[in-house]
Design a protein around this motif. Structure first.
Motif, short mmCIF file in Angstrom:
data_model
loop_
_atom_site.label_atom_id
_atom_site.label_comp_id
_atom_site.label_asym_id
_atom_site.label_seq_id
_atom_site.Cartn_x
_atom_site.Cartn_y
_atom_site.Cartn_z
N MET A 1 1.01 -1.31 -0.06
CA MET A 1 -0.02 0.14 0.00
C MET A 1 0.81 1.16 0.02
O MET A 1 0.47 2.24 -0.66
N PHE A 2 1.96 1.28 0.73
CA PHE A 2 2.88 2.36 0.61
C PHE A 2 3.46 2.65 -0.81
O PHE A 2 3.42 3.71 -1.02
N PHE A 3 3.72 1.69 -1.35
CA PHE A 3 4.15 1.81 -2.76
C PHE A 3 3.22 2.10 -3.77
O PHE A 3 3.30 2.83 -4.82
N VAL A 4 2.00 1.60 -3.71
CA VAL A 4 0.82 2.22 -4.40
C VAL A 4 0.69 3.56 -4.45
O VAL A 4 0.47 4.42 -5.40
N LEU A 5 0.82 4.01 -3.19
CA LEU A 5 0.64 5.52 -2.93
C LEU A 5 1.77 6.25 -3.34
O LEU A 5 1.55 7.24 -4.26
N PHE A 6 3.04 5.95 -3.16
CA PHE A 6 4.29 6.54 -3.44
C PHE A 6 4.46 6.50 -5.02
O PHE A 6 4.82 7.73 -5.59
N HIS A 7 4.33 5.39 -5.95
CA HIS A 7 4.48 5.58 -7.00
C HIS A 7 3.64 6.26 -8.03
O HIS A 7 3.61 6.30 -9.28
N HIS A 8 2.17 6.73 -7.38
CA HIS A 8 1.45 7.53 -8.09
C HIS A 8 1.71 9.12 -7.88
O HIS A 8 0.88 9.82 -8.44
N ALA A 9 2.35 9.30 -6.92
CA ALA A 9 2.86 10.72 -6.32
C ALA A 9 3.14 11.52 -7.51
O ALA A 9 4.12 11.00 -8.45
N ASN A 10 2.74 12.77 -7.69
CA ASN A 10 3.10 13.58 -8.73
C ASN A 10 4.55 14.46 -8.05
O ASN A 10 4.57 15.56 -8.10
N ILE A 11 5.50 13.69 -8.25
CA ILE A 11 6.79 14.11 -7.69
C ILE A 11 7.89 13.59 -8.41
O ILE A 11 7.92 12.67 -9.12
N THR A 12 9.13 14.34 -8.32
CA THR A 12 10.30 13.61 -8.59
C THR A 12 11.52 13.95 -7.46
O THR A 12 11.10 14.71 -6.63
N PHE A 13 12.63 13.31 -7.70
CA PHE A 13 13.53 13.41 -6.49
C PHE A 13 14.99 13.03 -7.13
O PHE A 13 14.92 12.04 -8.03
N PRO A 14 16.13 13.47 -6.63
CA PRO A 14 17.39 13.20 -6.95
C PRO A 14 17.72 11.50 -7.07
O PRO A 14 17.23 11.08 -6.08
N GLY A 15 18.11 10.95 -7.92
CA GLY A 15 18.32 9.56 -7.92
C GLY A 15 17.28 8.74 -8.08
O GLY A 15 17.43 7.46 -8.18
N GLU A 16 16.14 9.38 -8.48
CA GLU A 16 15.10 8.36 -8.95
C GLU A 16 15.21 7.54 -10.17
O GLU A 16 14.86 6.38 -10.16
N GLN A 17 16.09 7.83 -11.21
CA GLN A 17 16.30 7.14 -12.23
C GLN A 17 17.26 5.78 -11.78
O GLN A 17 16.81 4.57 -12.18
N LEU A 18 18.11 6.08 -11.15
CA LEU A 18 19.05 5.05 -10.53
C LEU A 18 18.11 4.00 -9.73
O LEU A 18 18.11 2.65 -9.60
N LEU A 19 17.26 4.68 -8.69
CA LEU A 19 16.41 3.88 -7.90
C LEU A 19 15.35 3.16 -8.62
O LEU A 19 14.95 1.86 -8.21
N SER A 20 14.99 3.50 -9.83
CA SER A 20 13.83 2.71 -10.55
C SER A 20 14.62 1.33 -10.98
O SER A 20 13.59 0.88 -11.61
N TYR A 21 15.80 0.93 -11.02
CA TYR A 21 16.27 -0.34 -11.30
C TYR A 21 16.12 -1.18 -10.24
O TYR A 21 16.35 -2.41 -10.43
N LEU A 22 15.82 -0.52 -8.89
CA LEU A 22 15.52 -1.36 -7.69
C LEU A 22 13.94 -1.53 -7.41
O LEU A 22 13.48 -2.86 -7.19
N ILE A 23 13.30 -0.38 -7.39
CA ILE A 23 11.94 -0.42 -7.09
C ILE A 23 11.25 0.35 -7.93
O ILE A 23 11.79 1.03 -8.88
N ILE A 24 9.99 0.30 -7.98
CA ILE A 24 8.87 0.95 -8.98
C ILE A 24 8.70 2.62 -8.46
O ILE A 24 8.44 2.77 -7.27
N THR A 25 9.10 3.30 -9.34
CA THR A 25 9.30 4.82 -8.86
C THR A 25 8.21 5.44 -9.70
O THR A 25 7.33 5.15 -10.43
N PRO A 26 7.75 6.94 -9.06
CA PRO A 26 6.63 7.54 -9.71
C PRO A 26 7.05 7.68 -11.52
O PRO A 26 6.19 7.64 -12.17
N SER A 27 8.33 7.97 -11.68
CA SER A 27 8.62 8.20 -13.22
C SER A 27 8.40 6.72 -14.01
O SER A 27 7.85 6.99 -15.04
N LEU A 28 8.35 5.75 -13.30
CA LEU A 28 8.03 4.47 -14.23
C LEU A 28 6.56 4.13 -14.21
O LEU A 28 6.10 3.86 -15.42
N HIS A 29 5.96 4.50 -13.13
CA HIS A 29 4.52 4.15 -13.06
C HIS A 29 3.90 5.22 -13.94
O HIS A 29 2.66 5.11 -14.30
#
Length: 270
Positions: A167-195
Motif C-alpha cells: 500500500m505504501f508503494f501504491v501511493l508512492f509511485h502515483h505521487a506527482n513528484i520527482t527526486f534526485p536519484g530517482e532514475q537509478l532507484l527505478s532499477y530497484l523499485i517502482i518509482t513515480p517516473s516508471l509508473h
C-alpha cells in the motif's frame, strides 16, 4: 508471532499517514501541473472511491487473508522452512511476483481490464490516483492473495507486512513528484517516473511497468518502458464521479453508453 485481529487496524493509519505526507510533497512541489478543476474533481472521486471500497472490503480482506494464512499456510511450499528473516524475505518476493502477474493479467484479459481500467480512467496523475479502484477488482485481488498465501505458505504476520509495504508503494509511485536519484532507484523499485508511463493514454505505452514494489519483474519479462507520457487517462471515455466510476466497468470503449449522464461519457479534453 501472532497477527493482530484485523489488518485494517494497521493498514488504515499507514495509508492515511503516507497519503498525507505525499500529498503535502506534491502540493508544495508538483512535477506536473494539472487543471485545477480537473485535479479537484479527480481528488474528490478518488477519495470517495477509497472510502466506499474501504467500508465494503476492509473487513472482508483482512479477515480473509489472516484466516486463510493462519489455517492453510502450513500447506505451502515454504511451510517447512524455519520462521525467520530469510523466509519472510522470500515470501515477500514471491508475493510481489504474484501481484505483478495479477496486474499483467488485468491488462491482458478483457474481462479483468474492464475492472482495472477504472484505475486508469483518472486524467490526472497524483497520490489520490492510488486510491481509485473498482470494488470488484479489489474483491478478485483478495481471492488471488488468499490463493497466494496458501500456495506459498505465507504466515499471517508476513501477509500483514506485505500489505503495508504494498500500500505504501501504491501511493508512492502515483505521487506527482520527482527526486534526485530517482532514475537509478527505478532499477530497484517502482518509482513515480516508471509508473507514470503506465498511466499513458496510449495502450502501447500503458501496457508496461506492471511491478508494484520490485522493478526486477519488468526487467525479466521485458515489460519495462522508460518514457514520459504526453497525457494520462483513457483515450475515449472518462468518469467524473463515483457512480460513473462504478459504471465504467460495464462499458467498453467500442460501445459507449450514455444514460442521462450517469454512465461514463465520451472524453472531452480541455
Amino acid at each position: 508471532m501472532n497477527a493482530p485481529p484485523a489488518v485494517a487496524s494497521l493498514l488504515l493509519p499507514v495509508v492515511v499517514g503516507v497519503f498525507l505526507a505525499l500529498l503535502a510533497m506534491e502540493t508544495r512541489r508538483p512535477l506536473r501541473a494539472f487543471c485545477r478543476d480537473r485535479l479537484k474533481a479527480a481528488f474528490s472521486t478518488n477519495t470517495s472511491a477509497f472510502l466506499v471500497n474501504n467500508l465494503i472490503m476492509s473487513v472482508f480482506s483482512a479477515s480473509s487473508l489472516i484466516a486463510v494464512a493462519g489455517k492453510y499456510a502450513g500447506y505451502g511450499v515454504l511451510a517447512r522452512a524455519p520462521d525467520g528473516p530469510a523466509k519472510w524475505a522470500l515470501s515477500f518476493i514471491l508475493f510481489d511476483f504474484v501481484v505483478y502477474a495479477w496486474h499483467y493479467a488485468g491488462h491482458r484479459f478483457e474481462g479483468l481490464w474492464r475492472l482495472h481500467k477504472v484505475h486508469h480512467s483518472d486524467r490526472t496523475f497524483q497520490v489520490s490516483t492510488g486510491l481509485r479502484f473498482h470494488v470488484f477488482d479489489q474483491f478478485l485481488e483478495v481471492v488471488v492473495k488468499c490463493l497466494c498465501a496458501v500456495a506459498i505458505g505465507v504466515e499471517a504476520h508476513v501477509v500483514i507486512v506485505c500489505e503495508v509495504v504494498r500500500m505504501f508503494f501504491v501511493l508512492f509511485h502515483h505521487a506527482n513528484i520527482t527526486f534526485p536519484g530517482e532514475q537509478l532507484l527505478s532499477y530497484l523499485i517502482i518509482t513515480p517516473s516508471l509508473h507514470r508511463a503506465h498511466h499513458s493514454t496510449r495502450r502501447s505505452q500503458h501496457d508496461s511497468n506492471f511491478g508494484v514494489v520490485l522493478a526486477v519483474w519488468d526487467m525479466i519479462f521485458g515489460t519495462r518502458k522508460e518514457l514520459t507520457p504526453k497525457a494520462v487517462g483513457l483515450e475515449l471515455i472518462q468518469a467524473d464521479n463515483l457512480v460513473q466510476l462504478f459504471s465504467l466497468a460495464f462499458v467498453t470503449e467500442e460501445r459507449l453508453a450514455q444514460v442521462v449522464h450517469l454512465l461514463p461519457r465520451k472524453r472531452r479534453d480541455g
